[in-house]
Structure formats: structure tokens, C-alpha cells
Design a protein around this motif. Structure first.
Motif, PDB file in Angstrom:
ATOM      1  N   TYR A 235       0.828  -1.202   0.000  1.00 44.15           N
ATOM      2  CA  TYR A 235       0.000   0.000   0.000  1.00 44.15           C
ATOM      3  C   TYR A 235       0.868   1.261   0.000  1.00 44.15           C
ATOM      4  O   TYR A 235       1.896   1.343   0.663  1.00 44.15           O
ATOM      5  CB  TYR A 235      -0.971   0.006   1.179  1.00 44.15           C
ATOM      6  N   ALA A 236       0.435   2.228  -0.796  1.00 44.55           N
ATOM      7  CA  ALA A 236       1.116   3.515  -0.882  1.00 44.55           C
ATOM      8  C   ALA A 236       0.424   4.514   0.028  1.00 44.55           C
ATOM      9  O   ALA A 236      -0.753   4.814  -0.145  1.00 44.55           O
ATOM     10  CB  ALA A 236       1.110   4.022  -2.318  1.00 44.55           C
ATOM     11  N   ARG A 237       1.138   4.981   1.016  1.00 44.62           N
ATOM     12  CA  ARG A 237       0.703   6.071   1.886  1.00 44.62           C
ATOM     13  C   ARG A 237       1.983   6.804   2.303  1.00 44.62           C
ATOM     14  O   ARG A 237       2.732   6.321   3.150  1.00 44.62           O
ATOM     15  CB  ARG A 237      -0.072   5.534   3.087  1.00 44.62           C
ATOM     16  N   TRP A 238       2.237   7.948   1.691  1.00 48.32           N
ATOM     17  CA  TRP A 238       3.493   8.663   1.911  1.00 48.32           C
ATOM     18  C   TRP A 238       3.404   9.482   3.192  1.00 48.32           C
ATOM     19  O   TRP A 238       3.236  10.700   3.164  1.00 48.32           O
ATOM     20  CB  TRP A 238       3.816   9.529   0.698  1.00 48.32           C
ATOM     21  N   ASP A 239       3.529   8.799   4.302  1.00 47.63           N
ATOM     22  CA  ASP A 239       3.397   9.431   5.613  1.00 47.63           C
ATOM     23  C   ASP A 239       4.706   9.444   6.399  1.00 47.63           C
ATOM     24  O   ASP A 239       4.729   9.860   7.554  1.00 47.63           O
ATOM     25  CB  ASP A 239       2.315   8.729   6.431  1.00 47.63           C
ATOM     26  N   ASP A 240       5.788   8.950   5.758  1.00 51.97           N
ATOM     27  CA  ASP A 240       7.106   8.895   6.401  1.00 51.97           C
ATOM     28  C   ASP A 240       7.144   7.972   7.620  1.00 51.97           C
ATOM     29  O   ASP A 240       8.046   8.086   8.461  1.00 51.97           O
ATOM     30  CB  ASP A 240       7.601  10.290   6.796  1.00 51.97           C
ATOM     31  N   GLY A 248      -6.853   3.360   8.261  1.00 58.77           N
ATOM     32  CA  GLY A 248      -8.071   3.513   7.480  1.00 58.77           C
ATOM     33  C   GLY A 248      -8.673   2.168   7.112  1.00 58.77           C
ATOM     34  O   GLY A 248      -8.942   1.331   7.969  1.00 58.77           O
ATOM     35  N   PRO A 249      -8.857   1.910   5.795  1.00 60.19           N
ATOM     36  CA  PRO A 249      -9.503   0.663   5.380  1.00 60.19           C
ATOM     37  C   PRO A 249      -8.660  -0.582   5.622  1.00 60.19           C
ATOM     38  O   PRO A 249      -9.198  -1.686   5.690  1.00 60.19           O
ATOM     39  CB  PRO A 249      -9.731   0.867   3.879  1.00 60.19           C
ATOM     40  N   LEU A 250      -7.345  -0.423   5.756  1.00 56.56           N
ATOM     41  CA  LEU A 250      -6.475  -1.580   5.988  1.00 56.56           C
ATOM     42  C   LEU A 250      -6.387  -1.826   7.490  1.00 56.56           C
ATOM     43  O   LEU A 250      -5.456  -1.403   8.172  1.00 56.56           O
ATOM     44  CB  LEU A 250      -5.094  -1.344   5.373  1.00 56.56           C
ATOM     45  N   THR A 251      -7.380  -2.516   7.999  1.00 55.29           N
ATOM     46  CA  THR A 251      -7.498  -2.762   9.432  1.00 55.29           C
ATOM     47  C   THR A 251      -6.624  -3.957   9.851  1.00 55.29           C
ATOM     48  O   THR A 251      -6.184  -4.741   9.015  1.00 55.29           O
ATOM     49  CB  THR A 251      -8.965  -3.025   9.792  1.00 55.29           C
ATOM     50  N   PRO A 252      -6.367  -4.098  11.155  1.00 57.19           N
ATOM     51  CA  PRO A 252      -5.443  -5.137  11.610  1.00 57.19           C
ATOM     52  C   PRO A 252      -5.841  -6.568  11.262  1.00 57.19           C
ATOM     53  O   PRO A 252      -4.996  -7.462  11.271  1.00 57.19           O
ATOM     54  CB  PRO A 252      -5.418  -4.928  13.132  1.00 57.19           C
ATOM     55  N   ASP A 253      -7.120  -6.812  10.971  1.00 57.78           N
ATOM     56  CA  ASP A 253      -7.561  -8.174  10.686  1.00 57.78           C
ATOM     57  C   ASP A 253      -7.321  -8.592   9.234  1.00 57.78           C
ATOM     58  O   ASP A 253      -7.530  -9.762   8.895  1.00 57.78           O
ATOM     59  CB  ASP A 253      -9.057  -8.315  11.009  1.00 57.78           C
ATOM     60  N   LEU A 254      -6.875  -7.685   8.384  1.00 59.95           N
ATOM     61  CA  LEU A 254      -6.685  -7.974   6.961  1.00 59.95           C
ATOM     62  C   LEU A 254      -5.197  -8.072   6.617  1.00 59.95           C
ATOM     63  O   LEU A 254      -4.404  -7.220   7.029  1.00 59.95           O
ATOM     64  CB  LEU A 254      -7.336  -6.888   6.103  1.00 59.95           C
ATOM     65  N   TRP A 255      -4.833  -9.109   5.874  1.00 57.25           N
ATOM     66  CA  TRP A 255      -3.442  -9.319   5.451  1.00 57.25           C
ATOM     67  C   TRP A 255      -2.498  -9.104   6.647  1.00 57.25           C
ATOM     68  O   TRP A 255      -1.589  -8.277   6.614  1.00 57.25           O
ATOM     69  CB  TRP A 255      -3.095  -8.379   4.293  1.00 57.25           C
ATOM     70  N   ARG A 256      -2.714  -9.890   7.656  1.00 51.54           N
ATOM     71  CA  ARG A 256      -2.050  -9.642   8.936  1.00 51.54           C
ATOM     72  C   ARG A 256      -0.857 -10.549   9.191  1.00 51.54           C
ATOM     73  O   ARG A 256      -0.094 -10.315  10.127  1.00 51.54           O
ATOM     74  CB  ARG A 256      -3.065  -9.818  10.067  1.00 51.54           C
ATOM     75  N   SER A 257      -0.701 -11.621   8.416  1.00 51.23           N
ATOM     76  CA  SER A 257       0.341 -12.609   8.704  1.00 51.23           C
ATOM     77  C   SER A 257       1.508 -12.458   7.726  1.00 51.23           C
ATOM     78  O   SER A 257       1.631 -13.209   6.772  1.00 51.23           O
ATOM     79  CB  SER A 257      -0.243 -14.027   8.631  1.00 51.23           C
ATOM     80  N   HIS A 258       2.353 -11.460   7.979  1.00 51.93           N
ATOM     81  CA  HIS A 258       3.508 -11.175   7.112  1.00 51.93           C
ATOM     82  C   HIS A 258       3.057 -11.046   5.660  1.00 51.93           C
ATOM     83  O   HIS A 258       3.567 -11.706   4.768  1.00 51.93           O
ATOM     84  CB  HIS A 258       4.574 -12.268   7.263  1.00 51.93           C
ATOM     85  N   GLN A 259       2.099 -10.144   5.428  1.00 52.21           N
ATOM     86  CA  GLN A 259       1.484  -9.997   4.108  1.00 52.21           C
ATOM     87  C   GLN A 259       1.390  -8.545   3.664  1.00 52.21           C
ATOM     88  O   GLN A 259       0.533  -8.205   2.857  1.00 52.21           O
ATOM     89  CB  GLN A 259       0.069 -10.613   4.126  1.00 52.21           C
ATOM     90  N   ARG A 260       2.308  -7.697   4.158  1.00 50.02           N
ATOM     91  CA  ARG A 260       2.191  -6.276   3.854  1.00 50.02           C
ATOM     92  C   ARG A 260       3.525  -5.654   3.458  1.00 50.02           C
ATOM     93  O   ARG A 260       4.580  -6.027   3.966  1.00 50.02           O
ATOM     94  CB  ARG A 260       1.650  -5.507   5.067  1.00 50.02           C
ATOM     95  N   VAL A 261       3.419  -4.675   2.556  1.00 48.71           N
ATOM     96  CA  VAL A 261       4.520  -3.781   2.212  1.00 48.71           C
ATOM     97  C   VAL A 261       3.952  -2.367   2.227  1.00 48.71           C
ATOM     98  O   VAL A 261       2.841  -2.144   1.752  1.00 48.71           O
ATOM     99  CB  VAL A 261       5.105  -4.101   0.820  1.00 48.71           C
ATOM    100  N   HIS A 262       4.713  -1.440   2.763  1.00 50.73           N
ATOM    101  CA  HIS A 262       4.261  -0.059   2.858  1.00 50.73           C
ATOM    102  C   HIS A 262       5.246   0.847   2.108  1.00 50.73           C
ATOM    103  O   HIS A 262       6.412   0.934   2.470  1.00 50.73           O
ATOM    104  CB  HIS A 262       4.191   0.366   4.333  1.00 50.73           C
ATOM    105  N   GLN A 263       4.761   1.497   1.061  1.00 50.60           N
ATOM    106  CA  GLN A 263       5.549   2.541   0.386  1.00 50.60           C
ATOM    107  C   GLN A 263       5.257   3.853   1.127  1.00 50.60           C
ATOM    108  O   GLN A 263       4.181   4.421   0.995  1.00 50.60           O
ATOM    109  CB  GLN A 263       5.151   2.642  -1.087  1.00 50.60           C
ATOM    110  N   TYR A 264       6.254   4.319   1.912  1.00 51.77           N
ATOM    111  CA  TYR A 264       5.983   5.415   2.825  1.00 51.77           C
ATOM    112  C   TYR A 264       6.595   6.747   2.408  1.00 51.77           C
ATOM    113  O   TYR A 264       6.346   7.783   3.029  1.00 51.77           O
ATOM    114  CB  TYR A 264       6.438   5.051   4.244  1.00 51.77           C
TER     115      TYR A 264
END
Length: 290
Positions: A235-240, A248-264
Motif C-alpha cells: 500500500y502507498a501512503r506517503w506518511d514517512d 483507514g480501510p487496511l485494518t489489523p484483521d486484513l493481510w495480517r500474517s507477514h502480508q504487507r509492504v508499505h511505500q511510505y
């Protein structure tokens, strides 16, 4: 209180009776309330094989660059920079830059010095997206089918580069306006077809988009019960904030098991050991290719 003469009182009573449909309850109050129509409906496609059992998750800082960096920059950055993974644009008709260096030999050299990879495919975009930069867009009537076709293109590129089964490929859907639910549904259907084809071939499916558009619609699809969903979300969220906590919509119950990348952070120049690149900064806690 205003005094009403008997005739006026009778007239007022008749008006009240008409307004309440003769029941004492107003017609407006007794009208049934229309059920809210969800923005994203549930769609289920066959997923006989599911995601591959081979899981190659990795956690740490990464970067992505529009074009694959020179080998000398990779060597210098591997020693001097904090990064351990690099995003590479492996396929797609709407990649932003040419990839003259991205070959199987480049992959072998980068792998040999310890780099991990985040493969990205940039193809058709949301029907409602701004066509000025990426004019090829999803046809809502063929969205799932087109997703499978784009996956086949990405698979050919992955095999050519020597990135084998179990590797993820991240579908790049650029930000789009949220005014049209049909547009969001087309993106979801396209992504389900993409995921279905990658699973069939033994690869993992990833999805990259803005947290406020593509990821929001995919999260709504997850809550609605759609499947098969991608195995990871970038997910792209440039928040540093160099984390993968989501918001927001990406709550802790979704893609929670080592399933995320954050472009910050995006479009920053960085230099290490005399080698300068323009990059986007990412934090990874999810699948990579090695």
C-alpha cells in the motif's frame, strides 16, 4: 398557542388525517427504508490450487526505482545502505521506464550479493483512472478474464528472469477516483482473475495501490467475502512512517500474517558509497522473491 375556531379545527383535523394516511403515522415515517447498496459486491472465482505452500517472507527496508539500477549501484548500496530488497518492474505494457538492464544475469548478480526482489507488473488500469499517463484501462465486462491475461504476461517475464514458483508478483494499480462503484468493482474483479491465474501457476499474487483507492476497494472485497484475494498488499501512503501497521480501510484483521509492504515515501534522491538513485522508500513484512 393559537386558538382555532370549530370550522378551522375540523379542517386542520382533515389535513392531519390525510398526512398520516388515516393511521396516525406519517406516510414518510411508515415508508420502508431502502437497504444500502455496498460499493463492492462479493465475487468468488474457482481457486483449485490456492497459494503455493512455499513461503519466502522477509522483513526489512526496501526501495523501488523506475528502472533497474546499475550493477555497481547495487553492489555499493548492498554494503552501505540500510536496504535489503529492491522493487523491480518485470512486465506490463504501461511500465513508466525502459528496463535495459533487467535480465536473468542482472537477477543472478543481484541475488549473489544478497538482494531480495519485489517484482511488479504494470498493465491495465482502473476504468475511471486518469488516462493521460496510462491510457490502457480495464474493461469491466471482461475484468476477470483480463486479469488472467495480465498474469500470464507476468508469468512469462518471471520465468525468463529466473524467478521461479513461490515468488510473488505485485499487480500495480495506480490511484483512481472513488466516485464510481462500478470502477472499483472492475478493479476487484481484475485482481481476482490475476490472483487465480498466479495461484494456478504456483506463484503468489500481490497487489500494489493507494491506500485510499485500490487498497480500500480490495479491503471492501475481503470483507464482502470475495476470493481468491491476493496473498499480500503493498500500500502507498506517503506518511514517512516506516512500518506496515496500515490505517483507514487496511485494518489489523486484513493481510495480517507477514502480508504487507508499505511505500511510505516517494521520489527521493539517496546516495551511498558514491552511487545516487531516485527511489521510493518501502518497509516490507511480506513475500519477496530471492
Amino acid at each position: 398557542m393559537r386558538y382555532l375556531r370549530p370550522a378551522a379545527l375540523l379542517a386542520a383535523s382533515l389535513v392531519l388525517l390525510l398526512a398520516t394516511d388515516g393511521t396516525g403515522v406519517s406516510a414518510e415515517a411508515s415508508a420502508p427504508t431502502a437497504a444500502a447498496v455496498p460499493r463492492i459486491r462479493a465475487v468468488t472465482l474457482p481457486d483449485r490450487f490456492g497459494p503455493p505452500r512455499l513461503r519466502d517472507n522477509w522483513s526489512g527496508p526496501a526501495f523501488d526505482a523506475c528502472t533497474a539500477p546499475p550493477a555497481e549501484a547495487l553492489r555499493a548500496w548492498r554494503v552501505a545502505s540500510p536496504y535489503g530488497a529492491v522493487g523491480i518492474y518485470v512486465s506490463g505494457s504501461q511500465r513508466g521506464c525502459a528496463q535495459p538492464r533487467l535480465t536473468a544475469d542482472w537477477i543472478r548478480q543481484a541475488r549473489a550479493i544478497g538482494w531480495r526482489f519485489l517484482p511488479v507488473h504494470v498493465g491495465l488500469q482502473a476504468p475511471c483512472a486518469d488516462p493521460s499517463r496510462k491510457p490502457k484501462r480495464i474493461d469491466p465486462a471482461r475484468a476477470a478474464e483480463q486479469g488472467r491475461e495480465e498474469a500470464d504476461e507476468a508469468l512469462r517475464a518471471m520465468r525468463t528472469l529466473g524467478l521461479g514458483k513461490g515468488s510473488p508478483v505485485y499487480l500495480d494499480i495506480e490511484s483512481y477516483p472513488m466516485h464510481d462503484p462500478a470502477c472499483g468493482q472492475a478493479v476487484v474483479d481484475f485482481t481476482l482473475g490475476w490472483t487465480q491465474a498466479l495461484h494456478t501457476a504456483g506463484y503468489r499474487a500481490g497487489f500494489y495501490s493507494s491506500l485510499d483507492s485500490g487498497v480500500a476497494d480490495l479491503a471492501a472485497a475481503a470483507r464482502a467475502g470475495s476470493s481468491p484475494l491476493p496473498d499480500a498488499v503493498w500500500y502507498a501512503r506517503w506518511d514517512d512512517h516506516a512500518d506496515t501497521a496500515g490505517s483507514g480501510p487496511l485494518t489489523p484483521d486484513l493481510w495480517r500474517s507477514h502480508q504487507r509492504v508499505h511505500q511510505y515515501r516517494g521520489n527521493v534522491q539517496e546516495s551511498y558509497a558514491g552511487q545516487t538513485l531516485t527511489v521510493d522508500r518501502d518497509q516490507v513484512d511480506g513475500p519477496t522473491a530471492g
